[in-house]
Every structure is written in C-alpha cells, then in structure tokens.
Design an enzyme around this catalytic site. Sequence first.
Site, short mmCIF file in Angstrom:
data_model
loop_
_atom_site.label_atom_id
_atom_site.label_comp_id
_atom_site.label_asym_id
_atom_site.label_seq_id
_atom_site.Cartn_x
_atom_site.Cartn_y
_atom_site.Cartn_z
N ASP A 213 33.28 48.48 34.66
CA ASP A 213 34.44 49.32 34.98
C ASP A 213 34.99 50.05 33.77
O ASP A 213 35.95 50.82 33.91
CB ASP A 213 35.54 48.47 35.62
CG ASP A 213 36.25 49.21 36.74
OD1 ASP A 213 35.62 50.08 37.36
OD2 ASP A 213 37.44 48.93 36.99
N ASP A 415 32.24 36.17 33.41
CA ASP A 415 32.11 34.98 32.56
C ASP A 415 31.65 33.76 33.36
O ASP A 415 31.73 32.64 32.86
CB ASP A 415 33.44 34.68 31.87
CG ASP A 415 34.57 34.43 32.85
OD1 ASP A 415 34.43 34.84 34.02
OD2 ASP A 415 35.59 33.84 32.46
N ASP A 577 42.38 38.57 45.47
CA ASP A 577 41.51 37.56 46.06
C ASP A 577 42.19 36.85 47.23
O ASP A 577 41.64 36.79 48.33
CB ASP A 577 41.06 36.56 44.99
CG ASP A 577 42.20 36.09 44.10
OD1 ASP A 577 43.37 36.40 44.40
OD2 ASP A 577 41.92 35.42 43.08
#
EC number: 2.4.1.-
Length: 886
Positions: A213, A415, A577
């Site tokens: 991004d 990650d 989320d």
Amino acid sequence: MAANGGGGGAGGCSNGGGGGAVNGAAANGGGGGGGGSKGATTRRAKVSPMDRYWVPTDEKEMAAAVADGGEDGRRPLLFRTFTVRGILLHPYRLLTLVRLVAIVLFFIWRIRHPYADGMFFWWISVIGDFWFGVSWLLNQVAKLKPIRRVPDLNLLQQQFDLPDGNSNLPGLDVFINTVDPINEPMIYTMNAILSILAADYPVDKHACYLSDDGGSIIHYDGLLETAKFAALWVPFCRKHSIEPRAPESYFAVKSRPYAGSAPEDFLSDHRYMRREYDEFKVRLDALFTVIPKRSDAYNQAHAEEGVKATWMADGTEWPGTWIDPSENHKKGNHAGIVQVMLNHPSNQPQLGLPASTDSPVDFSNVDVRLPMLVYIAREKRPGYDHQKKAGAMNVQLRVSALLTNAPFIINFDGDHYVNNSKAFRAGICFMLDRREGDNTAFVQFPQRFDDVDPTDRYCNHNRVFFDATLLGLNGIQGPSYVGTGCMFRRVALYGVDPPRWRPDDGNIVDSSKKFGNLDSFISSIPIAANQERSIISPPALEESILQELSDAMACAYEDGTDWGKDVGWVYNIATEDVVTGFRLHRTGWRSMYCRMEPDAFRGTAPINLTERLYQILRWSGGSLEMFFSHNCPLLAGRRLNFMQRIAYINMTGYPVTSVFLLFYLLFPVIWIFRGIFYIQKPFPTYVLYLVIVIFMSEMIGMVEIKWAGLTLLDWIRNEQFYIIGATAVYPLAVLHIVLKCFGLKGVSFKLTAKQVASSTSEKFAELYDVQWAPLLFPTIVVIAVNICAIGAAIGKALFGGWSLMQMGDASLGLVFNVWILLLIYPFALGIMGRWSKRPYILFVLIVISFVIIALADIAIQAMRSGSVRLHFRRSGGANFPTSWGF
C-alpha cells in the site's frame, strides 16, 4: 482486534467419551464421514492437559456417516465437535448464577443504605457498581456454552486428494498486506510469503497476493528476490517435511524431530539452505542501497529530463512511489501496479533436477512447482480517501477475482506467517463440512506471537480472549473476526446472503450497481459461489485484461457502489476487522473457530509499553466508533443471534467501564484530604459484599482456566493489563468518541511499528525502552495517588488520631490500594526502563516512598495541630507529638 474479558480457542484433542478426537493435524478415531475409509490408520496426537475436560457431542452423527459410507452422495463430516465435561461446565454455570445473585443483592443493599455524609461519591460509586455488574454479565454470558471443533485432516485427504498427486480441493487466494518496509520490516513480509508458497496445499489451487500500500520499489524488488529463493526453499520444505516453513523461524529452532523421507540428505541440504538463506537476507538488506545507486546512475544518464526518478532493474521508471517523491510518484499519489511474479503452475507434478555442482540439493523426487505470486500496489490520488488496510484488501478482492477467483480467501498481516503447513487444509474442513459448512462465512484462527518476553508482561498473547471468549462464541454464532489469520468465503464478503436465507442460489448478484461497472468482475461472482471448483488458469496478461486490472485498482472505481459498506471490508472505522465480521454475522452467516497444534499461524507483537498502549488505544477507539455507528450491535442485524448480539455489545462498549473504574482508582485521594475512606456505611458490610463478589469472580476464573487450557499467569496478566488499559487508553477512547459525536476530529490512532532485533542480546531490547508519551501519565497519576494514600494512612495511624475501629476500617481500605498497585505493577516496570531487570528495586522505591510520605503527613498534621509542635534541635533530636506517648 481484542476485547476485555475472557477468551477461547478451539482445537486440541480429547480422549474422553470414546470420541478419540485429534489435535489439529491428526485424524479422529471414531471413523470418518461419508465415503471415508473405515479402516483408516489413526494417528493420535499428544494429549494436552485441557483435553480431559472435553467430551464429544457428535458421536451419533459420526456413526451414521460411517454407516452410510458416503452412499447418500453428501459431503463428509470433516470436523468433530466437543463440549466441556459436566464436572466443570455445571459448576461454571452455577458459580456464574451465584455471582449474579450476589451482585443483585449487593446493589439492592447499597440502594437501601445511602451514605448521607457523602452522597456525591455514593451516587457515583453506585452507578459504577451497576455498570461493573452489567459489563461483567455481558462478558460472561457469551462463555456459558463453549464448543470446540477439531478438523479431521486425514479424512479431508482421503476425500479430496487423488492417487496421481492431484487434488479436488477448492481454490484458495491468500492476501498479504504491508505498507512500509521500515516500520514493517521486509524480512517479516518475505518470510510470510515463503511460508505461504510452501504450505501443504495443492500448488495449482492456491495463489498469493501481496498488497504494497506504499507503492515501494523496495517491496517489488524484494518480492522478485523472494520468488527466486522460493525455487529452492519450497522444494526443500517438501522434501524434508519441515515445520515451520518460514525460514527465519525454522532456522531459529535448534532441533526438532525429523519427519521427511530423505534423512541421509538432510544435514547437507540443511547447511546449504542455511547459507542460501543468509545470502538471501543480505540481498534484501542491500536493496536499500542498491536501488538508490541504480537510480542515481540512470538519472545521470537522463539528466536532461530534470527529475530524480526511481528506476527499475530493466531500465524503466518505477510507476509507484519514488525515493525522492515527485508529482504522481509519492505516497498518496501514484499509479496502480499489478505484476505476476510467479505464473500459475500446471496441474501436473513437475519433478526437479538431481544434485549438481551448481545446486547440491537433490530434487529429482520432489515436485518443484510454485504457487502463483502477484504483486499489487493500488492507485492512489489526491482527493480520495484510500481507507487504509480495508481499502487495500478490497482492491485485492477485485484483482484476485479477475485472475484466479478462488472461492475461499485467507488474509494475513505482513508480520504473520504460516506456522503449521496444514493450516489451510484445517480451515477448508470447516468450509466443506456438510452440516454448517455452506453457511460459514469465515474461519478464525487464534493469534500467536514470537519474541514476546517469557512473562508476557503486557498480555500480548491475550490468551483469555483467544482461548476462552472465542471458544464461548464458537458455541453461539461463531467467533468475531480479529483482523488476521482468517479464512473467508468469497461470496460472503460480496454481501451475498447465506444459503439458509437464500434458497434461490441463482439470485446471487441482485444488483450490479453495488459492485461497480466492471462486467468481468461482476460475471466472476456467481462462478466463485461454486466452492468446489478448481482455480482455472488465469488469463494471459494481454492489453484487455491489463486494462480491467487497472480499472479494478482505480481510485474512482468504488464511487457510487456499496464497497466498504455492504460489500468487502467495511470502511470509516479504526477496527475494520470486528465490524466486517459483525456485518457477516448480522446477515445470517456464522463463523467457526479453529485452534491447532502446532499453532496455525504466528506473528510479532509490540513488547514496548508505549507501542502496546497505542495498539490498545486504536482497538478501543474503533470499538466505540462501531457502537455509535449504524453497525451498533444494540440495534442492527435482525438475523443476529441474541447471545451473539450481547457478545458484540460487550466487545464494542467495554471502554466505557474505564470512566467508573478510573473514579475508583483515584478515590484513595480522600485519604490525603479527608482522612477517611468511606463511600458506604456500614463499611465492614460493604467490604464483605465486595470480598464475596470478587472471590466468586476468581473462582469462575479458576474453572475457566481448566477448560480453556490457560495458566494462572495468563489470567493474572489479563486482569493487570485490563486495569492498565482502563487507566491509560480507554478514557482517551471515550474522549475520542465524544469529540466525534460533536463533529470534531477525535484522537489520532498511531499504527504499531515492528522492529527486528539485531542480536540475541537485544532480543527484548524494546521491553526496556521507555518511550515517553502523554498516554502514560494518567496511569502514573493513579500510581502516585495510591502510593500517597498508603503513605498518608500510615502517617495518620502513627500520629494517633484514629480510634481502633477507624484503624480497622483503614486497613480494609489499604488492601484496596495495595491491590491496585499490584495490578499496575507491569506498567511501573515499563516506565523504569532497564532498571526493571531488577524488580526488587521497584519494591524498595515504593517502600521508601511510603516512609517519606508518612513522615511528611505526620509533619503536616503536627504543624496543623493547635497544641503540638514538631521541631528539630541543632543537636539532631526531635520533639515528637505528645499523642505518641513518649
């Protein structure tokens, strides 16, 4: 996203009740589903301590499935279901009921006994106690029916893998998201990609999409290097069946049992791959200097153009963000980019080459095909809100639909990596099961972390949430979506209703307008609904498909559509989320929770106090944003299960508790100014009620520890960091939503930075790094107030101004002060920096503070006393108050 309260996990194995469940990768011992081999060999996993507390609930279903032998034509039963044994579940529910009764009686008693001498404080405390009781109940009721579901991977293999090496498993698109190669170290992202490419899933059935991004050429060139290294790493993983398949984590493990088929080659292959990986890391690090040097050389050759462009290795200008930003080539303003790094493989195995001088690893019996790998950097232009991570994933959703269009999707943060190579298969078990598979929108895996300090000082693992609360939700409508390590059904993300609410499968696309004006994308939607189809070979990247990909990544594509509202990941909220999972639940979909051994996925977590608090601030602020939006769980969602609604109310409203909790934590200041600690009389009765309520809470916690497989330290850390969050960041989250309700900007949320330790000695260096920030000071004030309160109480007791009864009441109040300090203890260590390596120093400092404040309080009282003076003579002696009796 994490919420307060308990947590839960599914997975593991159980040897109780004849179910013979397995732990993640093992098959169940009770036979299989339709079509399974009745004589299949059973491999039992190692039994964990928590497994003896679980019993199967689906034995009749499993027996019927074995009996019909798959002749009914339905899909098999691909997971086992377990519930907590009655010996634990019944006491757990009973204790919950008893505590609820105690809270109600306590509240009634308080209302009937107002404290006339302190009505202001009394009213605040009564309202606070009421809210504490409500918030506890909201959190607790969601955990009264915990359910574990364990995937049967052996049966999945029997049903879908073919003898010739091919497979009938459905396609899977894997999304990886990253932004900044500095704040999100590139080595993490590339390890994640390598683990995905090496996963134990049909090579031609899964593809990996990296969303950069930031439009950085560092990520682009790094992905090229990763694709080259994957040609060695992935066959090595397959040949020797190694776990985990992220090289950084694999080489960090000193030893583990060998499970491959070529032990005679392992040592030499291992040494060679270690050297190659070290060289790969050097090449990645070198990109930060190679690319600027390369660009400088090209810029000198094109000096007449007068711009300092960033150049690709093939001599073309980089269309993304330049090292020296320029118009149309900077963050927030650059063209869209899509590049297929690894083409879609053939559907037939391709064996590698035997060992040679150039490549000493023998891959002659290993399939060396690699999954498809795609780089994406979406278009960004001024004047458009790019919606951060949610916007990037929606672009991935459209681009992947045009290329591979797999019916299932799994997303990762940059990650996180695949720690268990069978994790993808485990998720598919839930999606293809004939009971609830078709109505399952997503499968959530728990978050697990590497490089967290051994004592988990700042509750990064959050085991109470992941291994208790989510397990409870698994027994209702399913766990919430927590942002990473989650497998989705593609059509569910498109806003399509579940089959139970959509009897007509032909009416999947009810309105093309909400999806945009790209015909090729709209036509891909009903195709993706066929969940058992394979990934078809992507179209050649000709001019027409390139234009369609460009249109799908364009900033203006979503204008006038439902993207970010009822299609894709939800926009305009810090916790995209949780609200995305809620949107799926409120439309009637359910979710599943899957815990495996070894862990399915692992990642990194902030072990620095300030970074961790910023993370919690973003979560809590986003939770309140959701509560005060059109996605408020209090009202939205007519298809939402009632208990699921209560759970979402708790997950979004929990920061409000800090308003009352902060009052209680600062209340000891009354020691200093008034010399009493009364908010309710008779005080001993008040304390007795509190002791009963708190004791019942701890008893419930001890039972929860048993069935959730937690440790006592997990429970303590959860309580400690909840108090730290309630003093440091939850009040800021409340302030944030108040400001937004008045149309103001609100609090800015800082993204969490990840750092790579450069040596073993610096592994936990961030833990001892003090990064001073304004959000630290509220908790510091709470610590100071309680230390001063204890010191002042000691001074008042020594001065002799209290009766024996007052001293008894004061001692009960002191217990509260000490309890607060114990809960905030990890925070105090955090602001000590490297001194926290010797925790005894903190206790010495606290005791010294008590003594100094007590002496100061005695001196102040003595000087204020009309008949007593406290003064020091030159000889060093002192005249003490007469009340001391000397």
